[in-house]
Enzyme design. Sequence first.
Site, PDB file in Angstrom:
ATOM      1  N   HIS B 315       0.842  -1.203   0.000  1.00 22.40           N
ATOM      2  CA  HIS B 315       0.000   0.000   0.000  1.00 22.40           C
ATOM      3  C   HIS B 315       0.881   1.259   0.000  1.00 22.40           C
ATOM      4  O   HIS B 315       0.717   2.153  -0.831  1.00 22.40           O
ATOM      5  CB  HIS B 315      -0.900  -0.040   1.248  1.00 22.40           C
ATOM      6  CG  HIS B 315      -1.721   1.196   1.508  1.00 22.40           C
ATOM      7  ND1 HIS B 315      -3.094   1.181   1.542  1.00 22.40           N
ATOM      8  CD2 HIS B 315      -1.357   2.474   1.788  1.00 22.40           C
ATOM      9  CE1 HIS B 315      -3.545   2.404   1.809  1.00 22.40           C
ATOM     10  NE2 HIS B 315      -2.500   3.211   1.962  1.00 22.40           N
ATOM     11  N   GLU B 316       1.816   1.306   0.953  1.00 17.73           N
ATOM     12  CA  GLU B 316       2.649   2.512   1.091  1.00 17.73           C
ATOM     13  C   GLU B 316       3.548   2.697  -0.127  1.00 17.73           C
ATOM     14  O   GLU B 316       3.739   3.817  -0.601  1.00 17.73           O
ATOM     15  CB  GLU B 316       3.480   2.439   2.376  1.00 17.73           C
ATOM     16  CG  GLU B 316       2.648   2.388   3.663  1.00 17.73           C
ATOM     17  CD  GLU B 316       1.676   3.558   3.803  1.00 17.73           C
ATOM     18  OE1 GLU B 316       1.979   4.656   3.295  1.00 17.73           O
ATOM     19  OE2 GLU B 316       0.597   3.366   4.382  1.00 17.73           O
ATOM     20  N   HIS B 319       2.084   4.547  -3.010  1.00 19.98           N
ATOM     21  CA  HIS B 319       1.859   5.993  -2.879  1.00 19.98           C
ATOM     22  C   HIS B 319       2.967   6.835  -3.509  1.00 19.98           C
ATOM     23  O   HIS B 319       2.721   7.973  -3.916  1.00 19.98           O
ATOM     24  CB  HIS B 319       1.794   6.398  -1.403  1.00 19.98           C
ATOM     25  CG  HIS B 319       0.455   6.204  -0.760  1.00 19.98           C
ATOM     26  ND1 HIS B 319      -0.728   6.513  -1.375  1.00 19.98           N
ATOM     27  CD2 HIS B 319       0.130   5.757   0.482  1.00 19.98           C
ATOM     28  CE1 HIS B 319      -1.733   6.254  -0.534  1.00 19.98           C
ATOM     29  NE2 HIS B 319      -1.241   5.794   0.585  1.00 19.98           N
ATOM     30  N   ASP B 328      -5.442   8.042  -1.411  1.00 25.94           N
ATOM     31  CA  ASP B 328      -6.344   7.289  -0.531  1.00 25.94           C
ATOM     32  C   ASP B 328      -7.754   7.813  -0.747  1.00 25.94           C
ATOM     33  O   ASP B 328      -8.161   8.778  -0.110  1.00 25.94           O
ATOM     34  CB  ASP B 328      -5.940   7.469   0.936  1.00 25.94           C
ATOM     35  CG  ASP B 328      -4.636   6.775   1.283  1.00 25.94           C
ATOM     36  OD1 ASP B 328      -4.456   5.612   0.874  1.00 25.94           O
ATOM     37  OD2 ASP B 328      -3.803   7.394   1.959  1.00 25.94           O
TER      38      ASP B 328
END
Lengths: 169, 365
Positions: B315-316, B319, B328
Amino acid sequence: MGLKCLLVAGSLAMSMSMAVDAASGGLSCAMSMPAVLTAGAPAELRWSLRNTGAKPVSVLSWNTPLEGGIFAEFLSLERDGKALPFSGALMKRGDPEAGEYLRLAPGQAEEAVIDLGLAWPVDAPGHYRLRYTGRLLDVAEAGAALPRPRDAWRGQALDCPELSFERRP
Amino acid sequence: MPHARWLSLSATALALGLSAQAHAAAPIAVSLSLDSAAAKGSEDVYVTVTLKNVSSQPAKLLRWLAPVGELEEGIFHITRDGKDVPYQGAHYKRVAPTAKDYITIKPGQSLTRRVELSNAYDLTVSGQYAISYDVAAVNLFGDLDKNQAALKAGQYQAMQALDSQAANLWVNGLSYSESLIQKANETNAVTPAAFGISFTGRCSSTRQALLRDAVTAAQNMSNNALSYLNAGTAGPRYTTWFGTYTSARYATAKSHFTNIYSAMSTQSLTLDCSCKKSGTYAYVYPTQPYKIYLCGAFWNAPMTGTDSKGGTLVHEMSHFNVVAGTDDHAYGQSSAKSLAISSPDQALDNADNHEYFAENTPAQN
């Protein structure tokens, strides 16, 4: 460590040249900033959320300046018509804690001041437009059991009409 | 602390001519004990500190120099084979203390706390360590009014000092040269732009080990996701998280996972443990690859599966603007599924959708 600072709005002398309100489901949002910033002056946005309804509500502070900094891309900024990139923090959220909700009594407002320069390039001269693009992730009426997990959230859009400001060379 | 100690002595000397009681006996006695007199270089090391008020009045001690929680300053003086071991933990910029910045111990009473040393001092190298508590500061014991009066009268404020006997620890760990090699690998000082993991924000040894496993899990998951996309599959796993198939969107997903897997396995990652927010897993600054801040919820997450440690790293990683530049838009599995149905383009710009696709739990084809 890049934690963004929050100035709890106290007695900051600001020319409240722009102040806009919009009601959305018993909650109204207001943003204000000086209309003109001199070179080097901090771009401080005052952001507030008011309960305009007749009953108390609890609002999850995430996705708003009320969390205590810029921990999500909840604003969209343009300079002279061109979108500005966001460089603040993006967080993967889990289930919130009770302390992350703000309880607003009828008529009560909470506000915070954020320094836009911590997450957007707002030093260059030009005409800036600013919109709140976040969404309240969870809004609960009095009596709801909080905190509640992500799947039980009741999110709500929040209209904050855009404002603009000039940065002088 | 040797510098602070020196400062203490010289400041005390300066103050002597002006103040009759420059170095009164400390109202608190400090003693240290270790869980064991020997440690392996790979384990967390704690010291148990007892502070006893040996005066007849309530004793105050400046909180941020008191050994009562996570270290906020280098309050221990540690030597290995006679050489100083530097403090590597946090330093805080402080304002002058006020009354609330003191802990108070009643006359005759003691306060005992266990403090981790291994997250702030390098205790991995073999050798004989001597560990003592050793602090000095103006206002250490909270005589704020007296000190303020002295300051107003144009007098020097006396330094106050507090220390303990040394506790000894034998570490049977890495050789000094092994330790240097390990550090070089961790910080990638030797081979920049090669895969590596370094730690900031005082990650304990336990957390460092968990993070190494989490990176491996994230590599495996993102590799699996990339293989799926490279094979051209557009089964329920794809449509659940990225919505209706179009070739353009599929190409975007493929390029995102190409970048995620590549960054996860070839870049120098910095993992930071300083965030304490318990409802948050992790965060990044999208313009600052490849530093990932892990928060409270991360440590309770499973290693793999939904909202896992490995998935959180995916997820990170998504980004970072140089990786996939995701945002998000929606949090959690049910919102992410809804987003894939209502707006596949936003799903491809949403970090949680990437994470859930990579975690693939429960498994879909």
